[in-house]
Structure formats: structure tokens, C-alpha cells
Design a protein around this motif. Structure first.
Motif, PDB file in Angstrom:
ATOM      1  N   UNK A 661       0.846  -1.189   0.000  1.00  0.00           N
ATOM      2  CA  UNK A 661       0.000   0.000   0.000  1.00  0.00           C
ATOM      3  C   UNK A 661       0.882   1.241   0.000  1.00  0.00           C
ATOM      4  N   UNK A 662       0.472   2.234  -0.770  1.00  0.00           N
ATOM      5  CA  UNK A 662       1.235   3.475  -0.881  1.00  0.00           C
ATOM      6  C   UNK A 662       1.062   4.342   0.360  1.00  0.00           C
ATOM      7  N   UNK A 682      -0.271  -1.563  -4.827  1.00  0.00           N
ATOM      8  CA  UNK A 682       0.665  -1.897  -5.891  1.00  0.00           C
ATOM      9  C   UNK A 682       0.733  -3.413  -6.085  1.00  0.00           C
ATOM     10  N   UNK A 683      -0.251  -3.956  -6.760  1.00  0.00           N
ATOM     11  CA  UNK A 683      -0.265  -5.401  -6.981  1.00  0.00           C
ATOM     12  C   UNK A 683       0.905  -5.848  -7.845  1.00  0.00           C
ATOM     13  N   UNK A 684       1.406  -4.939  -8.679  1.00  0.00           N
ATOM     14  CA  UNK A 684       2.501  -5.308  -9.574  1.00  0.00           C
ATOM     15  C   UNK A 684       3.814  -5.556  -8.837  1.00  0.00           C
ATOM     16  N   UNK A 685       3.874  -5.180  -7.553  1.00  0.00           N
ATOM     17  CA  UNK A 685       5.097  -5.382  -6.773  1.00  0.00           C
ATOM     18  C   UNK A 685       5.028  -6.637  -5.897  1.00  0.00           C
ATOM     19  N   UNK A 686       4.051  -7.498  -6.142  1.00  0.00           N
ATOM     20  CA  UNK A 686       3.854  -8.673  -5.285  1.00  0.00           C
ATOM     21  C   UNK A 686       5.098  -9.559  -5.226  1.00  0.00           C
ATOM     22  N   UNK A 687       5.866  -9.613  -6.306  1.00  0.00           N
ATOM     23  CA  UNK A 687       7.055 -10.458  -6.298  1.00  0.00           C
ATOM     24  C   UNK A 687       8.121 -10.001  -5.317  1.00  0.00           C
ATOM     25  N   UNK A 688       8.111  -8.727  -4.941  1.00  0.00           N
ATOM     26  CA  UNK A 688       9.107  -8.196  -4.002  1.00  0.00           C
ATOM     27  C   UNK A 688       8.533  -8.003  -2.603  1.00  0.00           C
ATOM     28  N   UNK A 689       7.307  -8.482  -2.371  1.00  0.00           N
ATOM     29  CA  UNK A 689       6.626  -8.210  -1.105  1.00  0.00           C
ATOM     30  C   UNK A 689       7.231  -9.020   0.050  1.00  0.00           C
TER      31      UNK A 689
END
Length: 828
Positions: A661-662, A682-689
Motif C-alpha cells: 500500500x502506498x 501496488x499489486x505489480x510489486x507482489x514479487x518483491x513483497x
């Protein structure tokens, strides 16, 4: 009225004391009974207006008491819009009963429980919009309150509609005056028999109205002969003072959606302070803000002003009668001689003929455009009667205090000579504008967002009191944002920085820091949780400050659940420096929980700016203004896990350690008055979560540190340690010293502590970093970020924080090199 229209009052000797006569501009019904004790068309002392309702309430109490010992406890009062909303509320005060009034204002998100028609009115449809649909579902007496009882049609419509939905045995009809004829009395009795109910009537006076057969034609001729009401004489506009009342969050401004005895107690407690604020606006120079460039001092000696003992009118707005009435009563107690000086009345939709004659009830009229964007009738004109003095200077009000709700505080209220404020400023020496928050029931409030649709956190771990702005383009380059903020062209909360994508080296530093500090964080979490449990009890409601406070709130919630079986509700709310905490989120919290149970949570303190912002925003609201944090190096809060400035690894990253979340956004074109503040997912950042990994790594140490945390909380709350716990704001003093030493005019450009310094490196344009000499691994990630951005790190002595980040104090885009790295300003 008697000579020209042939209308006459008959009956009780008290009747002429309670009502006068006027002509409506309405072909459905020619005459208007103008109450002198209602506080609607005729300004009256608030003690008289409220007292009339209290007297009727006491009479109902006397009626119900002998019938059934439980009747009083189960009674509900229903008032009629718009004229009787304040009277009905005052009757409910006399009974200490729940109250609801009908309304002509639809509210998005609230489905009407029912409605009924008022055939003779200019605006016929009434809606019932209780927050609690069960309010009218009980089996106790229903008390229906109107200003007059003439035919009984409206009351019968109401009783039939409600009885079909929720039958009950007893109805009590209350009015100031009972003017029914024999046929209408029989119709009411027949209806009671048909429904099999008891129906009583309570009134202050009885009688009748004699009308000639051609009364409508007579009235039409008289109105045509009289012509329009004269305009007030031209005059320079009086000063306009705006007073921002500290109305308690969640307290309804009236009975449109229900008003309970608990609400009544909160209002009584708040009235003295609210009256103090109004008095500051009435007493020129003591408070308030002046619009249109008018000088407060210029009106200080105006004849008849509120400050020098002149008459004061508190003018309500259509259905908003009760709150202005009670404010007027409290103001009368506050001002010298106020019992005689202060009066109350209300604007109205009713078109009535005005004749400036001592024997006529409506002496003067101000007509103005509707300013609340009404959706329920075609007439756009509204009226304020007997406010202008007319030909009698003794009737002049030196000060008019206009009380409206925020729905009605529109450009149409302010702009143009015909606007209500413009007209009031022509007929008085000073206008004070006080705006109340229109009560938005919980059902009409926005609802929380939950994962996985919004954020990567589980739905049971946090509800985000935010508006989803994921589809909006909000990111801007750091340099552009910094220049706009420092030039005054934008607020930092109006855009978002581009999310920092950590290098593999930086990611490894995060994981190293997490492994090294997880136990220390767990102990701080436990210490805070145990302290809150001891101080506030098990009914805790956690409100973390989004977004840095959100993982902390989840960890505290996990601790309480694992060690004590406490299932604490947890929400994330937005607070913006310079703008305050999200008021819609506060209304949501107040609507669903006890304000006193809510605890605001954050990760750490810097210099204490947000701590101060929170305390100011919550003053007088019923919410506890304290902030609970894991680390308090700024020494500005009383509930903390430690005052050491150590690295909380969630500070190392942005959304990827905070549920994707921003940071929160507050921008007028995206966030309306009934919206939560916004944020992006930011669902596109799920790989770095790594949000879940952070929580789980810390929580794995809970069992190991539990006994230590319980002991620490006990020591923390010991009386002998009270002085050590008290904030001394040493961090703020250090920031002021650093600002002076480095020639920085704005303390907001000095960000103390490892967490705040990290934010500077990730989101702002850093100038330099001051590091306490000897600081160890806690600063490894800061040094790496500084190297990447070309920012010098200076080791210094006598620093109360591990480090301090300095934002470039005179930033333009020329202050960075071609690569975006910082360029030092040469000191002369």
C-alpha cells in the motif's frame, strides 16, 4: 388578518400568547399559525423555546408514568420536518427518550424506513432515515410531535404507515396548540378504534381557527395588493467572522438519523466549550477568522453589536433547529445579560407574506436562493423572517450567528448579494458563521478496504479506512515533487513518490537488519501491548497511522490474541501533516466503537510533528489524543516500547513491507467530503513483497520475550517511574538547534531518527545525513542509500538520535546533478 382575510382565533386564553396569524403564499392553505415559542419564524429567547418543549415532555411523562412502569423507558419520540424538528427534540429531552425526526433530505446510502405525506404543505414528502432501523420497531409508546394539530391528517398518515410495519398499543400526539374541529376529533378517535390502539393528545393550549368560505380568494387579493416585501436599505456589508466549532466527532447534529440519550449526555458536556467558541466570534477581536478582508477591529464599536451588549440572533437552517437552539441557550449563559439579549430562529422553505405592522406576525422577510442543493422540491427560494429590523430600530440584531451544516456551506451561501450571507450582512453589524458537520450515519459512510483485494495483509488483520486510488496516476519524480512542495505550489500529500525498487545488495541489508532486530522489536511490541492492556483494558480498538504504523498495529493485535485471547479490531487511518487526521475515518470509528477505546499506533517518533498534529486534531473529540509507538527517540509520547533510536526494518522499504500500500493521498479532485483519504495498492510489486515475512519473523520471538515484556510494562506503569515516562520533547529541541546550526528555516526539512532519515533517502531530495559517531549496523542501509544518491554522511557528536536526515533546504531541480544525485551548496 381579521379585517381583510376574515381569519380569527378562538378558544383558550393562552392561545394568543403562543401563536399569531399570517398569510401563506400557498393556494392549498391560506393561513399560517406563527408560533411565538417555536424558534422558527419569530426570534425568541432560547430558554422559552426549549422550555416549551420540556414542558410538553414533562406532561407526557406524567401521562405515561401511571399507565405502565416500563412505558417511559420504552418511549420513542418522532418529530416532523421541518418546523417541529427542534420542538420534538426538546420534548425528547423532557422524557430523556430516543429521538428521530422526519426529513426532506435524502441521504445516499441510507434506504428510507418509511415515509408519509403532508397534504397541505408546500413540500409534502417526509422520509424516515434512522441509522438503527430498530428505533421505531419497539412496543413502547410512540410520541409524535408537531407544532400544531389542526386537522390531524399528517399524524394519521404517519400512524397508519408505522402501525402497518411495527404495530404498538399506544400513541401520544404532542403539539403546542390543538385546533381541531369536531369532525377531525371524531376521525382521530375512529382511527384509534379501527387500529385497536390507545391514542392520547397533549397540547399547551386548545381552540380553533375561523375561516370564511372564500378565504383563499381573499388571501390571494390581499397578497396582490400588498406587493413584495421591501428590500432592506443599501448598506456596507458587515464583517463576516467564521468560527470553526469543535463539534464532537460522531455526535449527530440533530435527529435526522436518530439521537439517543447517550448523544444527549455528550452534547450537554460539549455545550459550554462550544458556547465559548461562539462567544469569541461574537466578541470582536477574541477569536474567529474574518472573511472578505473585513477587519475585526472595524466592527468593535458598531451600535448594537453582540460585544457591547446588543441583541444577538442565532439563526438555524431549515431542519437544523435543535443544535442552533441549544448553542443559543449556552451562548446566553455565557454572554453578560444573555438571557434577554440572545434569541433563536431558523430559516424556512415556507413562503409567507411579510407586512411591517406591529399587529402582524411576519414583519420582515429576507428571500435567498437555496444553498444546500435540495433534491426534493422545485422551489429554489428560501426565507428568513423577522431577522431584518424593518422600520423599528429596536428590533435590530447587532450580531447574527448563522449555524448551518457542512452540506449547506456551499458557494450559493456566500456568493452574490442575494445569497443569505450577503443579505444578513446588510441588516446587522456583524455576521458569525458556524458550520457543523452534517451527521453521516455509519451506513452512509464508506466501508473499510480489506486484503487481498486491497493490500497483501489478511482481511482479519487490518481494515483500511482508505479510498482505493489504484487506478489514478499519482506518482511524480522526486525532484519535481520536492520543488513543488518547497515552492508552495503543492502539498506533499497531493502526489506520490515513485516507489523505490531496492537493489539486491539493499534487500540483503533489510533481511540482515530484520534478523538482528526481530527480538528487540518483539519486546517493544509486547511492552506497548501489555501497557495498553493494563491502562485501557481488553476492549482495545487499534487505529494505526497508515502506512508505517500498520505493521506495528498488526503485531500488537497478534500479541494480544496470542497471549490474552483478545481479538482487537484494527484499522489503518490516514493523518497528514498540516491537514490533520481523516475526519471521515474518525466518524467511522466513532460510529462502530467507543471513542475512548480507540488507541492510535505508529512505528516511531521523529521530532514529534505527527504527535502534535494528532493531539490537536483529537482535542475535544472523545478520542484519547495519545500515540503509542515502538520507539520514541523524540521523547514526545507517554506510551512506547523504548526511547532508543534503533532500526525498525519496516522503515527500510516502502509499500513492499507495508502490505503493498502506498503512502496516503489527500487531493480535492479525488477525495470528496464523505470519502476516506486515498492510497494505492501496488499489486505489480507482489514479487518483491516482504510484508508477511516481516510480521512472521518478529512474531516468532513473542513467546521468548513475553515474560520480559510483562515485567517491562509493570515497571513502566509504576508510580515512581512517572517522571521518566513523561514526554520532555528533547527531540524537538534538538531539531531546532540543528535547524539553526545549518541555516534551515523550516524545521520540517529536518528529519531526525533512523526511520525518518530512511524516508528522506527514499522519498525526498536529501542534502546530507548527520550520523552519531559510533552508530553501528543500524545505519548500514542509510549509508548504502547515501552512497547511491551521492549524499554525504557526517559523523557528529552530541546527537540524541542515531542519525538525522536533512532535506535540501533551498531546492530547485538545479540542485541535483544529471544523475539525480545531490549537489552540495557551497557555504560562504
Amino acid at each position: 388578518m381579521a379585517e381583510r382575510a376574515g381569519v380569527a382565533l378562538t378558544g383558550s386564553e393562552r392561545l394568543p400568547e403562543l401563536v399569531g396569524l399570517a398569510l401563506r403564499e400557498n393556494r392549498k392553505r391560506a393561513h399560517l399559525l406563527v408560533s411565538t415559542v417555536l424558534g422558527k419564524h419569530v426570534p425568541q429567547r432560547p430558554a422559552v423555546v426549549h422550555g416549551a418543549g420540556l414542558e410538553l415532555g414533562r406532561r407526557v411523562r406524567e401521562l405515561l408514568g401511571p399507565l405502565d412502569g416500563r412505558a417511559l423507558a420504552r418511549a420513542v419520540v418522532l418529530g416532523y420536518a421541518e418546523t417541529a424538528t427542534g420542538l420534538g427534540h426538546s420534548v425528547a429531552d423532557g422524557l430523556d427518550a430516543p429521538y428521530l425526526h422526519s426529513t426532506r433530505r435524502p441521504v445516499p446510502g441510507i434506504a428510507p424506513l418509511g415515509g408519509f405525506e403532508e397534504e397541505h404543505s408546500h413540500a409534502t414528502s417526509h422520509l424516515l432515515l434512522p441509522t438503527d432501523p430498530g428505533l421505531l420497531a419497539g412496543d413502547g409508546p410512540l410520541v409524535l410531535v408537531d407544532d400544531e394539530f389542526s386537522t390531524g391528517t399528517t399524524v394519521l398518515n404517519t400512524i397508519r404507515a408505522l402501525h402497518a410495519r411495527h404495530p404498538r398499543e399506544h400513541y401520544v400526539v404532542v403539539a403546542l396548540v390543538d385546533l381541531r374541529g369536531a369532525a377531525d376529533r371524531k376521525r382521530l378517535a375512529d382511527t384509534a378504534a379501527e387500529l385497536g390502539v390507545r391514542l392520547d393528545l397533549v397540547a399547551l393550549a386548545g381552540g380553533g381557527v375561523e375561516l370564511p368560505a372564500d378565504v383563499l380568494d381573499r388571501a390571494e387579493r390581499l397578497i396582490a395588493e400588498t406587493g413584495p416585501a421591501p428590500e432592506p436599505p443599501a448598506a456596507p456589508p458587515a464583517p463576516l467572522v467564521r468560527v470553526d466549532l469543535a463539534w464532537p466527532p460522531g455526535l449527530p447534529d440533530g435527529g435526522r438519523h436518530g439521537f439517543t440519550p447517550e448523544h444527549r449526555a455528550r452534547l450537554e458536556e460539549a455545550l459550554p466549550a462550544l458556547a465559548e467558541q461562539l462567544a469569541a466570534g461574537v466578541d470582536v477581536g477574541a477569536g474567529g477568522s474574518v472573511d472578505d478582508g473585513a477587519a475585526l477591529s472595524g466592527a468593535g464599536g458598531a451600535a448594537g453589536s453582540g460585544a457591547d451588549g446588543g441583541r444577538v440572533l442565532v439563526l438555524g437552517f431549515e431542519e437544523l433547529m435543535y443544535a442552533p437552539l441549544r448553542l443559543a441557550g449556552a451562548l446566553a449563559e455565557r454572554l453578560p445579560g444573555g438571557a434577554e439579549r440572545v434569541h433563536s430562529s431558523t430559516t424556512t422553505r415556507s413562503p409567507v407574506l411579510a407586512v411591517d405592522d406591529p399587529g402582524y406576525a411576519i414583519r420582515t422577510r429576507l428571500a435567498f436562493p437555496a444553498h444546500d442543493d435540495p433534491a426534493d422540491d422545485s422551489s429554489r427560494e428560501r426565507y428568513a423572517y423577522n431577522v431584518a429590523p424593518g422600520a423599528d430600530p429596536a428590533r435590530r440584531f447587532g450580531t447574527v450567528v448563522l449555524v448551518v451544516d457542512d452540506v449547506a456551506d456551499t458557494p450559493a451561501l456566500h456568493q452574490g448579494e442575494r445569497a443569505l450571507l450577503g443579505q444578513l450582512r446588510r441588516v446587522t453589524d456583524r455576521v458569525v458563521l458556524a458550520v457543523l458537520p452534517s451527521h453521516r450515519p455509519a451506513a452512509a459512510l464508506p466501508q473499510p478496504l480489506y486484503g487481498p483485494e486491497f493490500s497483501s495483509y489478511r482481511a482479519d488483520e487490518v481494515g483500511w479506512l482508505l479510498k482505493d486510488l489504484s487506478g489514478a496516476a499519482l506518482e511524480a519524480p522526486t525532484e519535481e515533487r520536492e520543488e513543488a512542495v518547497q515552492s508552495g505550489g503543492a502539498h506533499y500529500a497531493e502526489s506520490l513518490p515513485v516507489e523505490y525498487q531496492p537493489s539486491p545488495e539493499y534487500q540483503e541489508l533489510f533481511h540482515q537488519a530484520l534478523r538482528a532486530s526481530a527480538r528487540r522489536i518483539a519486546l517493544a511490541v509486547g511492552t506497548v501491548a501489555e501497557t495498553l492492556l493494563l491502562e485501557r483494558g481488553p476492549g482495545l480498538v487499534l487505529a494505526s497511522l497508515a502506512r508505517a504504523g500498520t505493521p506495528v498495529g498488526i503485531l500488537i493485535r497478534r500479541w494480544l490474541a496470542a497471549g490474552h485471547g483478545v481479538d482487537a479490531p484494527h484499522y489503518a487511518v490516514s493523518i497528514v501533516r498540516g491537514r490533520g487526521i481523516d475526519p471521515v475515518a474518525l466518524r467511522y470509528l466513532d460510529a462502530h466503537h467507543r471513542a475512548a477505546d480507540v488507541v492510535f499506533v505508529d512505528g516511531w517518533t521523529g521530532k514529534g510533528a505527527i504527535t502534535r498534529e494528532l493531539a490537536e486534531a483529537l482535542a475535544g473529540t472523545g478520542f484519547h489524543p495519545g500515540l503509542a509507538v515502538l520507539a520514541d527517540p523524540g521523547r514526545c509520547v507517554a506510551t512506547f516500547g523504548t526511547r532508543d533510536d534503533f532500526l525498525i526494518p519496516s522503515a527500510c522499504l516502502n509499500s513492499t513491507v507495508s502490505g503493498l500500500v502506498s503512502r496516503t493521498v489527500l487531493r480535492a479532485d479525488l477525495i470528496g467530503p464523505d470519502d476516506f483519504h486515498g492510497a494505492k495498492h501496488y499489486t505489480e510489486l507482489a514479487g518483491a513483497d516482504v510484508s508477511g515475512a516481516f510480521l512472521d519473523t518478529v512474531a516468532d520471538h513473542f513467546a521468548d520475550v513475553r515474560a520480559e515484556a510483562v515485567a517491562a510494562a509493570g515497571r513502566f506503569l509504576a508510580p515512581e517511574n512517572a517522571a521518566e515516562r513523561a514526554p520532555d520533547w528533547a527531540g524537538w529541541a534538538a531539531v531546532e538547534r540543528i535547524s539553526a546550526e545549518f541555516g534551515i528555516d523550516d524545521v520540517n526539512l529536518v528529519k531526525p531518527g533512523v526511520g525518518e532519515t530512511t524516508r528522506v533517502m527514499l522519498r525526498r531530495v536529501p542534502w546530507r545525513v548527520l550520523a552519531r559517531r559510533g552508530a553501528g549496523a543500524d545505519l548500514d542501509h542509510v549509508r548504502l542509500l547515501a552512497a547511491q544518491r551521492g549524499v554525504p554522511v557526517e559523523d557528529v557528536d552530541d546527537l540524541p538520535y542515531s542519525c538525522v536526515g536533512l532535506i535540501h533546504p533551498r531546492y530547485t531541480r538545479g540542485a541535483t546533478g544529471a544523475s539525480g544525485t545531490a549537489v552540495l551548496v557551497k557555504e560562504s
